[in-house]
Design a protein around this motif. Structure first.
Motif, PDB file in Angstrom:
ATOM      1  N   SER A 100       0.842  -1.199   0.000  1.00 50.38           N
ATOM      2  CA  SER A 100       0.000   0.000   0.000  1.00 50.38           C
ATOM      3  C   SER A 100       0.879   1.252   0.000  1.00 50.38           C
ATOM      4  N   PRO A 101       1.556   1.486  -1.139  1.00 56.80           N
ATOM      5  CA  PRO A 101       2.561   2.562  -1.175  1.00 56.80           C
ATOM      6  C   PRO A 101       2.004   3.966  -0.930  1.00 56.80           C
ATOM      7  N   ILE A 102       0.700   4.180  -1.190  1.00 61.48           N
ATOM      8  CA  ILE A 102       0.173   5.531  -0.982  1.00 61.48           C
ATOM      9  C   ILE A 102       0.073   5.843   0.505  1.00 61.48           C
ATOM     10  N   THR A 103      -0.505   4.915   1.259  1.00 63.69           N
ATOM     11  CA  THR A 103      -0.680   5.181   2.695  1.00 63.69           C
ATOM     12  C   THR A 103       0.556   4.800   3.502  1.00 63.69           C
ATOM     13  N   ASN A 104       1.378   3.904   2.972  1.00 66.67           N
ATOM     14  CA  ASN A 104       2.545   3.430   3.731  1.00 66.67           C
ATOM     15  C   ASN A 104       3.774   3.397   2.823  1.00 66.67           C
ATOM     16  N   PRO A 105       4.236   4.591   2.429  1.00 68.18           N
ATOM     17  CA  PRO A 105       5.320   4.640   1.419  1.00 68.18           C
ATOM     18  C   PRO A 105       6.619   3.972   1.865  1.00 68.18           C
ATOM     19  N   GLN A 106       6.841   3.883   3.189  1.00 66.74           N
ATOM     20  CA  GLN A 106       8.084   3.247   3.648  1.00 66.74           C
ATOM     21  C   GLN A 106       8.041   1.729   3.481  1.00 66.74           C
ATOM     22  N   GLY A 107       6.843   1.198   3.259  1.00 71.21           N
ATOM     23  CA  GLY A 107       6.726  -0.249   3.097  1.00 71.21           C
ATOM     24  C   GLY A 107       6.834  -0.977   4.421  1.00 71.21           C
ATOM     25  N   ALA A 108       7.048  -2.284   4.334  1.00 69.75           N
ATOM     26  CA  ALA A 108       7.109  -3.125   5.534  1.00 69.75           C
ATOM     27  C   ALA A 108       8.275  -2.727   6.426  1.00 69.75           C
ATOM     28  N   ASP A 109       8.113  -2.942   7.728  1.00 71.92           N
ATOM     29  CA  ASP A 109       9.217  -2.615   8.652  1.00 71.92           C
ATOM     30  C   ASP A 109      10.293  -3.709   8.595  1.00 71.92           C
ATOM     31  N   LEU A 110      11.397  -3.445   9.274  1.00 68.23           N
ATOM     32  CA  LEU A 110      12.558  -4.326   9.128  1.00 68.23           C
ATOM     33  C   LEU A 110      12.268  -5.759   9.562  1.00 68.23           C
ATOM     34  N   GLY A 111      11.504  -5.920  10.660  1.00 67.84           N
ATOM     35  CA  GLY A 111      11.193  -7.271  11.136  1.00 67.84           C
ATOM     36  C   GLY A 111      10.456  -8.077  10.080  1.00 67.84           C
ATOM     37  N   THR A 112       9.470  -7.448   9.435  1.00 73.01           N
ATOM     38  CA  THR A 112       8.693  -8.124   8.388  1.00 73.01           C
ATOM     39  C   THR A 112       9.596  -8.489   7.208  1.00 73.01           C
ATOM     40  N   ARG A 113      10.485  -7.562   6.861  1.00 75.00           N
ATOM     41  CA  ARG A 113      11.392  -7.858   5.731  1.00 75.00           C
ATOM     42  C   ARG A 113      12.331  -9.016   6.077  1.00 75.00           C
ATOM     43  N   MET A 114      12.793  -9.055   7.323  1.00 72.35           N
ATOM     44  CA  MET A 114      13.676 -10.164   7.723  1.00 72.35           C
ATOM     45  C   MET A 114      12.923 -11.496   7.680  1.00 72.35           C
ATOM     46  N   ASP A 115      11.626 -11.479   8.041  1.00 68.97           N
ATOM     47  CA  ASP A 115      10.827 -12.712   7.930  1.00 68.97           C
ATOM     48  C   ASP A 115      10.789 -13.194   6.485  1.00 68.97           C
ATOM     49  N   LEU A 116      10.594 -12.247   5.551  1.00 68.34           N
ATOM     50  CA  LEU A 116      10.563 -12.609   4.134  1.00 68.34           C
ATOM     51  C   LEU A 116      11.921 -13.148   3.684  1.00 68.34           C
ATOM     52  N   PHE A 117      12.987 -12.544   4.195  1.00 63.36           N
ATOM     53  CA  PHE A 117      14.333 -13.050   3.910  1.00 63.36           C
ATOM     54  C   PHE A 117      14.414 -14.530   4.286  1.00 63.36           C
ATOM     55  N   GLY A 118      13.933 -14.850   5.488  1.00 62.35           N
ATOM     56  CA  GLY A 118      13.971 -16.240   5.956  1.00 62.35           C
ATOM     57  C   GLY A 118      13.207 -17.174   5.032  1.00 62.35           C
ATOM     58  N   GLN A 119      12.019 -16.742   4.598  1.00 66.06           N
ATOM     59  CA  GLN A 119      11.201 -17.593   3.719  1.00 66.06           C
ATOM     60  C   GLN A 119      11.896 -17.859   2.389  1.00 66.06           C
ATOM     61  N   ILE A 120      12.448 -16.802   1.807  1.00 71.03           N
ATOM     62  CA  ILE A 120      13.119 -16.938   0.508  1.00 71.03           C
ATOM     63  C   ILE A 120      14.365 -17.817   0.636  1.00 71.03           C
ATOM     64  N   VAL A 121      15.143 -17.597   1.685  1.00 73.58           N
ATOM     65  CA  VAL A 121      16.385 -18.375   1.828  1.00 73.58           C
ATOM     66  C   VAL A 121      16.074 -19.843   2.141  1.00 73.58           C
ATOM     67  N   ASP A 122      14.998 -20.090   2.864  1.00 75.74           N
ATOM     68  CA  ASP A 122      14.577 -21.495   3.055  1.00 75.74           C
ATOM     69  C   ASP A 122      14.382 -22.174   1.699  1.00 75.74           C
ATOM     70  N   GLN A 123      13.733 -21.479   0.764  1.00 75.18           N
ATOM     71  CA  GLN A 123      13.508 -22.041  -0.576  1.00 75.18           C
ATOM     72  C   GLN A 123      14.822 -22.245  -1.329  1.00 75.18           C
ATOM     73  N   VAL A 124      15.730 -21.285  -1.154  1.00 75.10           N
ATOM     74  CA  VAL A 124      17.045 -21.414  -1.801  1.00 75.10           C
ATOM     75  C   VAL A 124      17.756 -22.663  -1.280  1.00 75.10           C
ATOM     76  N   LEU A 125      17.700 -22.869   0.019  1.00 72.14           N
ATOM     77  CA  LEU A 125      18.406 -24.012   0.617  1.00 72.14           C
ATOM     78  C   LEU A 125      17.788 -25.346   0.176  1.00 72.14           C
ATOM     79  N   GLU A 126      16.467 -25.366   0.028  1.00 71.65           N
ATOM     80  CA  GLU A 126      15.820 -26.586  -0.462  1.00 71.65           C
ATOM     81  C   GLU A 126      16.373 -26.983  -1.826  1.00 71.65           C
ATOM     82  N   LYS A 127      16.589 -25.955  -2.669  1.00 74.53           N
ATOM     83  CA  LYS A 127      17.131 -26.227  -4.012  1.00 74.53           C
ATOM     84  C   LYS A 127      18.613 -26.567  -3.961  1.00 74.53           C
TER      85      LYS A 127
END
Lengths: 418, 418
Positions: free
Chosen positions: B119-146
């Motif tokens: 929601s860039p109009i109301t929240n231009p800064q985007g997700a906070d750092l904790g949320t981004r780190m969670d996404l990092f974990g999800q993506i890297v889990d997929q990388v490790l599976e491969k």
């Protein structure tokens, strides 16, 4: 301490037979703990954090509750005394989030002097992560000024260990740049309380590789721990685990150097010779300890299960560690001195009981916890410093170190006091 | 590529004389790049980020400006095309902040599909750092599976290199725990684009120390780079340097292994033998590149001076690196192949000119930049992989690698293709 000094020399002789003759050994020496601001009494800190936490909750309170503010203050204080680490276990801690102009200790602290919480009523979360990292940089700059006085000779490497502040360039890189040193700087970050063990693995490795052909043989690698843990205090949550974190951790700064054994022996210096290093992840414990970044601070999650998981897994870990140098733990344990990382109030006792060792053998861990709190990765080096300078611990004594962190990771070392 | 293949065997023979006979050598092999989602065309990405950035600025705009929204869109797009890296230099990049259900490439992206900016109009800064780190974990889990399919044999160590996501336990520790491996995991974090060089220092050191008496001799150390750089995109600032960062970095994931030389020779495998590793801080450049944590993302500051500082300091650095193995850069440079980290659009050209080497000698750096963008620490390993598998580069060729990061730190390696 009579129990732990039994036959240390015999043990060292026995050990010599187990190790390869041509092995490359390294020695830790020249421990330099840095106390930037005098540690404050735990009672003062419990009172101060209770006052701040009450202010941080006063908005919720004013909107939703009928009690008056002094009742809120009282209930928060009671909660913090109930779930917090008592002044009997941690007598004092170093806390660098106070804006103290002088180094003089004083009994009461004005909340206005807490740099990251200067308006807890309107801004209970305190300063954001970027601001806190800036303060980390300022404090560590001061630590480095004390640790590396002008005219200090450049070491070959500096390994910077921290789980509380990540800047690039780091304060260590800044110093190296400003002094025009050719020192190689390595970040050893985000490994938590067991951080000294990977740092020793790195230092020993850098020395070994350099002595076996990768570049010029290195003579000195410094390790510096800068753990500014009080930076991450969070006033908005008062669960038992948050109160534990708020009342357990103290700031800790310490530097030491690693040398090739030959270098130390030729100078007849004292030190701790590294014999074994080991890390292992305790199964089925992934969710019990987390250390993650958030928008305002680094957040720790500590479950109640941790002391029990450690209790149930520590004996096997220590037996495996001892077997790396060909010794049986059961046979040798009474001759050892222990450096146990005091992760929480119960950890030392639980390990002592699981390993069936005497209270005297873990006395140094208690002493450091009481005087400084849990300083994360800086704690074991503080204990090592005490053991190295303790006259009642003779040369030849083996020092068995244990620390823990997220994973759960168990990390251990065996060193011989020279 | 004829220029760079001149006399490589002679060079290797000459080198053999310079090195100690009993030196311990290590070899990099088995490069496994992981492309989790197909790279997207740079044009698509420039358009998408322009659309998102316009939305993020629309509030400011609606309150203070007279133009209409389509004018805003147009002016942001022009700015991004003006200051951003053009599709000629970076043809495509891997971007894992898109919520794509399938791996199929498509020409337009709906801003709603950008997971951290929903929601860039109301929240231009985007997700906070904790949320981004969670996404990092999800993506890297997929990388490790491969990267580590079921039944992969456990390496002795895994070194996890990242400057974009710090979790404890890390995804690598999670995997090791779940598979009940006894693998030692080391975090090598926050060193930026030159991160592969300290990781090689660590791996070589861990192997050397283990072969000279510290524990059992290790046979395999894996290094895995997980650089999820697009996670840190910031839409709120559109200065030239922010636009550069937004259009330069791509996500990069790659694993490889380090073995003792003997092991590799006995299996007649190919690989890159490590001959020299070096890091140095370029004087008077502390403020030119910063990589720091903030409440919503990791922030990069890149000054315009960087390419010039590199241009003016690179020759001396490379000469010193070559002298570590007793060779003169000026004499040997035409025989070398280069792996230059493409920090920005100008870096490869500036270095090529300063070192007076042929465009063919830096062709692999251009190729990786064009196909993947700047993947921070993962970039050099992608280039090494290309060089190792390139049939036109014969055995015996020396590979000279250079990368940079905050400090400014220059990092380099010399490896021999086996």
């Amino acid at each position: 301490m009579s129990q732990i000094t039994k036959e240390p020399v015999t043990l060292a002789v026995q050990l010599e037979k187990n190790l390869k003759k041509d092995s490359f050994s390294t020695v830790l020496a020249n421990f330099t703990p840095v106390v930037l601001t005098p540690p404050l009494p735990q009672e003062t800190l419990l009172d101060t954090f209770a006052k701040l936490a009450a202010l941080a909750h006063s908005n919720d309170y004013l909107n939703h509750q009928a009690e008056n503010l002094s009742d809120l203050n009282k209930s928060v204080l009671e909660k913090i005394y109930h779930y917090g680490v008592s002044p009997k276990i941690i007598n004092q801690r170093q806390v660098n989030i106070l804006n103290r102009k002088t180094g003089i200790d004083y009994p009461t602290i004005n909340p206005d002097e807490i740099s990251i919480f200067n308006s807890p009523i309107t801004n209970p979360q305190g300063a954001d992560l970027g601001t806190r990292m800036d303060l980390f940089g300022q404090i560590v700059d001061q630590v480095l000024e004390k640790t590396y006085p002008t005219n200090t000779l450049a070491p070959d490497d500096i390994i910077h260990v921290s789980c509380s502040g990540y800047l690039a360039p780091s304060p260590v890189e800044k110093m190296v740049s400003q002094r025009h040193w050719s020192t190689t700087v390595t970040h050893s970050y985000h490994m938590g309380c067991y951080g000294s063990i990977p740092a020793l693995r790195m230092a020993t490795g850098f020395l070994a590789a350099s002595h076996y052909g990768l570049g010029k043989p290195k003579q000195q690698i410094d390790i510096i721990h800068t753990e500014f843990l009080t930076l991450h205090v969070n006033l908005t949550s008062l669960t038992p685990r948050d109160i534990l974190a708020m009342t357990l951790f103290g700031d800790g700064f310490i530097k030491y150097s690693i040398y090739p054994l030959k270098e130390v022996l030729s100078q007849k210096s004292s030190g701790l010779k590294v014999l074994a290093l080991k890390e292992a992840i305790i199964p089925n414990s992934l969710a019990e300890m987390l250390w993650n970044l958030s928008s305002h601070n680094f957040e720790m999650i500590l479950s109640k299960k941790i002391p029990f998981l450690i209790r149930d897994n520590i004996l096997v870990f220590v037996e495996e560690l001892m077997s790396e140098i060909g010794l049986e733990f059961a046979k040798e344990k009474n001759k050892l001195v222990f450096a146990i990382h005091p992760g929480g109030p119960k950890i030392i006792e639980f390990i002592q009981r699981s390993l069936k060792i005497a209270p005297e053998q873990v006395a140094f861990s208690h002493e450091i916890l009481t005087q400084f709190g849990n300083m994360s990765s800086a704690t074991l080096p503080y204990i090592w410093d005490k053991i190295l300078s303790a006259k009642e611990i003779p040369s030849g004594t083996l020092v068995l170190s244990i620390a823990f962190g997220p994973g759960l990771t168990a990390a251990g070392a065996i060193m011989e006091k020279l």
